[in-house]
Design a protein around this motif. Structure first.
Motif, short mmCIF file in Angstrom:
data_model
loop_
_atom_site.label_atom_id
_atom_site.label_comp_id
_atom_site.label_asym_id
_atom_site.label_seq_id
_atom_site.Cartn_x
_atom_site.Cartn_y
_atom_site.Cartn_z
N UNK A 32 0.82 -1.20 0.00
CA UNK A 32 0.00 0.00 0.00
C UNK A 32 0.86 1.25 0.00
N UNK A 33 1.95 1.23 0.74
CA UNK A 33 2.88 2.36 0.78
C UNK A 33 3.45 2.63 -0.61
N UNK A 34 3.90 1.57 -1.27
CA UNK A 34 4.47 1.72 -2.60
C UNK A 34 3.44 2.22 -3.61
N UNK A 35 2.23 1.68 -3.53
CA UNK A 35 1.17 2.11 -4.46
C UNK A 35 0.86 3.60 -4.28
N UNK A 36 0.77 4.04 -3.04
CA UNK A 36 0.46 5.44 -2.77
C UNK A 36 1.60 6.36 -3.20
N UNK A 37 2.85 5.87 -3.09
CA UNK A 37 4.01 6.67 -3.52
C UNK A 37 4.28 6.53 -5.02
N UNK A 38 3.54 5.63 -5.68
CA UNK A 38 3.80 5.32 -7.09
C UNK A 38 5.25 4.87 -7.28
N UNK A 135 0.99 -21.19 20.18
CA UNK A 135 -0.43 -21.50 20.36
C UNK A 135 -1.21 -21.40 19.06
N UNK A 136 -2.32 -22.13 19.01
CA UNK A 136 -3.30 -21.95 17.93
C UNK A 136 -4.56 -21.27 18.47
N UNK A 137 -4.51 -20.88 19.75
CA UNK A 137 -5.65 -20.24 20.41
C UNK A 137 -5.38 -18.75 20.60
N UNK A 138 -4.17 -18.41 20.99
CA UNK A 138 -3.81 -17.04 21.31
C UNK A 138 -3.67 -16.23 20.03
N UNK A 139 -4.57 -15.27 19.83
CA UNK A 139 -4.63 -14.47 18.59
C UNK A 139 -4.80 -15.38 17.37
N UNK A 140 -5.67 -16.37 17.52
CA UNK A 140 -5.85 -17.37 16.46
C UNK A 140 -6.23 -16.72 15.14
N UNK A 141 -5.54 -17.16 14.08
CA UNK A 141 -5.87 -16.71 12.74
C UNK A 141 -5.43 -15.30 12.39
N UNK A 142 -4.75 -14.65 13.29
CA UNK A 142 -4.29 -13.29 13.00
C UNK A 142 -2.86 -13.32 12.46
N UNK A 143 -2.57 -12.37 11.59
CA UNK A 143 -3.37 -11.21 11.19
C UNK A 143 -4.56 -11.63 10.32
N UNK A 144 -5.72 -11.04 10.63
CA UNK A 144 -6.93 -11.34 9.89
C UNK A 144 -7.27 -10.18 8.95
N UNK A 145 -8.46 -10.21 8.38
CA UNK A 145 -8.84 -9.18 7.43
C UNK A 145 -8.80 -7.78 8.02
N UNK A 146 -9.24 -7.66 9.26
CA UNK A 146 -9.22 -6.35 9.92
C UNK A 146 -7.79 -5.84 10.10
N UNK A 147 -6.89 -6.75 10.50
CA UNK A 147 -5.49 -6.37 10.67
C UNK A 147 -4.87 -5.92 9.35
N UNK A 148 -5.16 -6.65 8.29
CA UNK A 148 -4.55 -6.33 7.00
C UNK A 148 -5.13 -5.06 6.42
N UNK A 149 -6.41 -4.81 6.66
CA UNK A 149 -6.99 -3.53 6.23
C UNK A 149 -6.30 -2.38 6.94
N UNK A 150 -6.01 -2.54 8.24
CA UNK A 150 -5.31 -1.51 8.98
C UNK A 150 -3.88 -1.34 8.46
N UNK A 151 -3.21 -2.46 8.15
CA UNK A 151 -1.85 -2.38 7.63
C UNK A 151 -1.81 -1.59 6.32
N UNK A 152 -2.79 -1.84 5.44
CA UNK A 152 -2.83 -1.11 4.17
C UNK A 152 -3.16 0.36 4.40
N UNK A 153 -4.11 0.62 5.29
CA UNK A 153 -4.47 2.01 5.60
C UNK A 153 -3.27 2.75 6.19
N UNK A 154 -2.54 2.09 7.07
CA UNK A 154 -1.37 2.71 7.67
C UNK A 154 -0.30 2.96 6.61
#
Length: 276
Positions: A32-38, A135-154
């Motif tokens: 996302x950073x590269x795309x925004x900076x072209x 663990x497979x319980x602690x923060x299971x499945x993360x980063x998830x869609x919400x995390x990745x949306x935040x990463x792209x937004x950031x």
């Protein structure tokens, strides 16, 4: 120090990611950073020993996104000698750490300080959450869609900051200077639990496919006999989570106690924190 972004460089996504969680976040953010900076971008994966034969190539106009997992509240100590071979050449940098739902403690500060000392200028930083290595319980499945949306937004927000004009560096992030000691797990009586020399076991279900040896970031597992682990184990989870038949496991009482205490003590959803 006040700096101004100079267009024309490369965005370099560099990561140490034994179970793939850090890689996933760094890719999303850097893309996302590269795309925004072209700007063009490329990956530099130093997870395996073969990826640590030389530092990432940096030019003064580049932007580095450097990602590592948090181990006991700090950076993985066996990665520090390699990280200290990097040469920033006045490139900009975004330090990123990934923690397993407990806390990132001093890890982000440690990575920021290391990059600054190596000739980078940190313009932003972030701590994201990924499934815990134990663990497979602690923060299971993360980063998830919400995390990745935040990463792209950031990533886009970082690009806007760089393009908007002069900015101050280093970026302010939480943590102690100098960084504190590694997190020490303890039992409920306050006695320390030492799992540094603990290594995974192999069950009869093992099919000797060799995947565990191939994914071990320390090259610690004997590829000719995967039941042997003569090297240093950093408890990263790569061999356990990567085994196609779930044949690798830990049975050390201290390790299992600490794992259970983490799962009981941090059941909620920890949130990422981003710093501009």
């Amino acid at each position: 120090m006040e700096l101004t972004y100079r267009p024309g460089g490369m965005v370099r996504a560099c990561f140490f990611s034994p179970t793939g969680t850090t890689r996933t976040v760094v890719r999303a953010l850097a893309g996302a950073l590269a795309e925004e900076l072209n700007a063009p971008w490329e990956e530099f994966d130093f997870t395996l020993p073969a990826g640590r034969t030389a530092p990432p190539p940096m030019e003064p106009g580049d932007v580095l996104v450097a990602g590592l997992p948090v181990y006991a509240g700090r950076l993985p100590n066996l990665m520090l000698p390699y990280l200290n071979t990097w040469v920033g050449r006045d490139a900009l940098a975004v330090p990123v750490v990934l923690f397993g739902n407990r806390n990132f403690d001093d890890a982000l500060m440690e990575l920021r300080e290391l990059l600054e000392a190596r000739g980078f200028h940190t313009a932003a930083g972030a701590a994201f959450v990924g499934e815990h290595a134990f663990s497979t319980v602690l923060a299971a499945g993360r980063p998830d869609g919400e995390d990745l949306a935040l990463a792209r937004s950031f990533g886009r927000a970082v690009a806007r900051k760089l393009r908007s004009g002069p900015f101050e560096t280093p970026v302010p992030v939480p943590g102690r200077r100098p960084v504190g000691p590694y997190y020490q797990p303890r039992d409920r009586a306050g006695r320390p639990i030492d799992i540094r020399k603990v290594k995974p076991k192999v069950s009869p279900a093992c099919i000797c496919c060799g995947r565990c040896a191939a994914v071990c970031p320390m090259g610690a597992i004997d590829p000719a006999d995967v039941t042997r682990c003569p090297g240093v184990c950093i408890k990263c989870g790569a061999c356990v989570k990567g085994c196609p038949v779930q044949a690798r496991y830990y049975d050390d009482p201290g390790y299992l106690y600490h794992k259970q205490e983490l799962e009981l003590g941090y059941p909620g959803r920890a949130e990422a924190r981003c710093f501009l």
